[in-house]
Scaffold this active site. Structure first.
Site, PDB file in Angstrom:
ATOM      1  N   ALA A  59       0.841  -1.199   0.000  1.00 28.77           N
ATOM      2  CA  ALA A  59       0.000   0.000   0.000  1.00 28.77           C
ATOM      3  C   ALA A  59       0.876   1.248   0.000  1.00 28.77           C
ATOM      4  O   ALA A  59       1.916   1.286   0.651  1.00 28.77           O
ATOM      5  CB  ALA A  59      -0.906   0.005   1.227  1.00 28.77           C
ATOM      6  N   GLU A  99      -1.429 -12.281  -4.745  1.00 29.60           N
ATOM      7  CA  GLU A  99      -2.662 -12.150  -5.500  1.00 29.60           C
ATOM      8  C   GLU A  99      -3.022 -10.674  -5.514  1.00 29.60           C
ATOM      9  O   GLU A  99      -2.705  -9.930  -4.590  1.00 29.60           O
ATOM     10  CB  GLU A  99      -3.802 -13.012  -4.960  1.00 29.60           C
ATOM     11  CG  GLU A  99      -4.160 -12.871  -3.514  1.00 29.60           C
ATOM     12  CD  GLU A  99      -3.354 -13.789  -2.616  1.00 29.60           C
ATOM     13  OE1 GLU A  99      -2.970 -13.300  -1.541  1.00 29.60           O
ATOM     14  OE2 GLU A  99      -3.095 -14.947  -2.952  1.00 29.60           O
ATOM     15  N   ASN A 114      -6.931  -3.963 -10.617  1.00 27.43           N
ATOM     16  CA  ASN A 114      -5.811  -3.134 -10.194  1.00 27.43           C
ATOM     17  C   ASN A 114      -4.682  -3.218 -11.219  1.00 27.43           C
ATOM     18  O   ASN A 114      -3.616  -3.791 -10.981  1.00 27.43           O
ATOM     19  CB  ASN A 114      -5.338  -3.553  -8.800  1.00 27.43           C
ATOM     20  CG  ASN A 114      -4.430  -2.526  -8.165  1.00 27.43           C
ATOM     21  OD1 ASN A 114      -3.914  -1.636  -8.833  1.00 27.43           O
ATOM     22  ND2 ASN A 114      -4.225  -2.666  -6.874  1.00 27.43           N
ATOM     23  N   TYR A 141       4.038  -5.341 -10.729  1.00 29.73           N
ATOM     24  CA  TYR A 141       4.536  -6.687 -10.396  1.00 29.73           C
ATOM     25  C   TYR A 141       5.193  -7.339 -11.615  1.00 29.73           C
ATOM     26  O   TYR A 141       6.228  -7.990 -11.486  1.00 29.73           O
ATOM     27  CB  TYR A 141       3.408  -7.557  -9.855  1.00 29.73           C
ATOM     28  CG  TYR A 141       2.763  -6.999  -8.597  1.00 29.73           C
ATOM     29  CD1 TYR A 141       3.520  -6.379  -7.606  1.00 29.73           C
ATOM     30  CD2 TYR A 141       1.397  -7.075  -8.406  1.00 29.73           C
ATOM     31  CE1 TYR A 141       2.933  -5.863  -6.466  1.00 29.73           C
ATOM     32  CE2 TYR A 141       0.795  -6.566  -7.259  1.00 29.73           C
ATOM     33  CZ  TYR A 141       1.571  -5.953  -6.301  1.00 29.73           C
ATOM     34  OH  TYR A 141       0.993  -5.442  -5.177  1.00 29.73           O
TER      35      TYR A 141
END
Length: 145
Positions: A70, A103, A108, A115
């Site tokens: 986050a 996951e 998103n 990633y």
């Protein structure tokens, strides 16, 4: 910016970010429990005493599972998430972690691109994994380089 391990003293700021960004946020007690485990690594990035972002990893033998990533809403798109994840990967490799799983919400797209840039590959879908709203999770893995 300073990268360091998350401490209990960080939880007020972490919880503010958590509650702002996630429909189903972790609880303070949940974080506290993980901060006391030897098989967990939680990192924060701070600037002038303000937490900008955080991430976590649970480790089992030579594998890790990313628990969360986050970045404060007002500091997104500055490379902080990338810095956190690259640091998490590097530090966990130093502890013997070779394969890392995560996951991410299907919607998103920014996180999925992040990633993929640091070496994660899509390797499955977990149907209706998330709630509020109900959404599939993309399963991703970073294999040894």
């Amino acid at each position: 910016m300073i990268l360091r391990e998350m401490t209990v003293d960080d939880l007020d700021q972490v919880m503010e970010i958590e509650q702002d960004l996630f429909h189903v946020p972790w609880t303070r007690e949940g974080y506290f429990t993980f901060l006391t485990r030897k098989d967990a690594m939680f990192l924060v990035v701070e600037e002038k005493g303000q937490i900008l972002g955080y991430c976590g990893l649970l480790m089992v033998l030579d594998e890790g599972d990313v628990t969360n990533v986050a970045v404060r809403r007002d500091r997104q798109k500055e490379g902080i998430g990338n810095f956190l994840m690259e640091s998490l990967v590097r530090l966990s490799e130093g502890l013997g972690v070779r394969t890392i799983h995560l996951e991410v919400r299907e919607s998103n797209e920014g996180a999925v691109r992040l990633y993929e840039r640091i070496g994660f590959r899509r390797d499955g879908i977990r149907k209706k994994y998330y709630e509020n709203p109900v959404e599939d999770a993309i399963l991703m893995t970073r294999y040894p380089q």
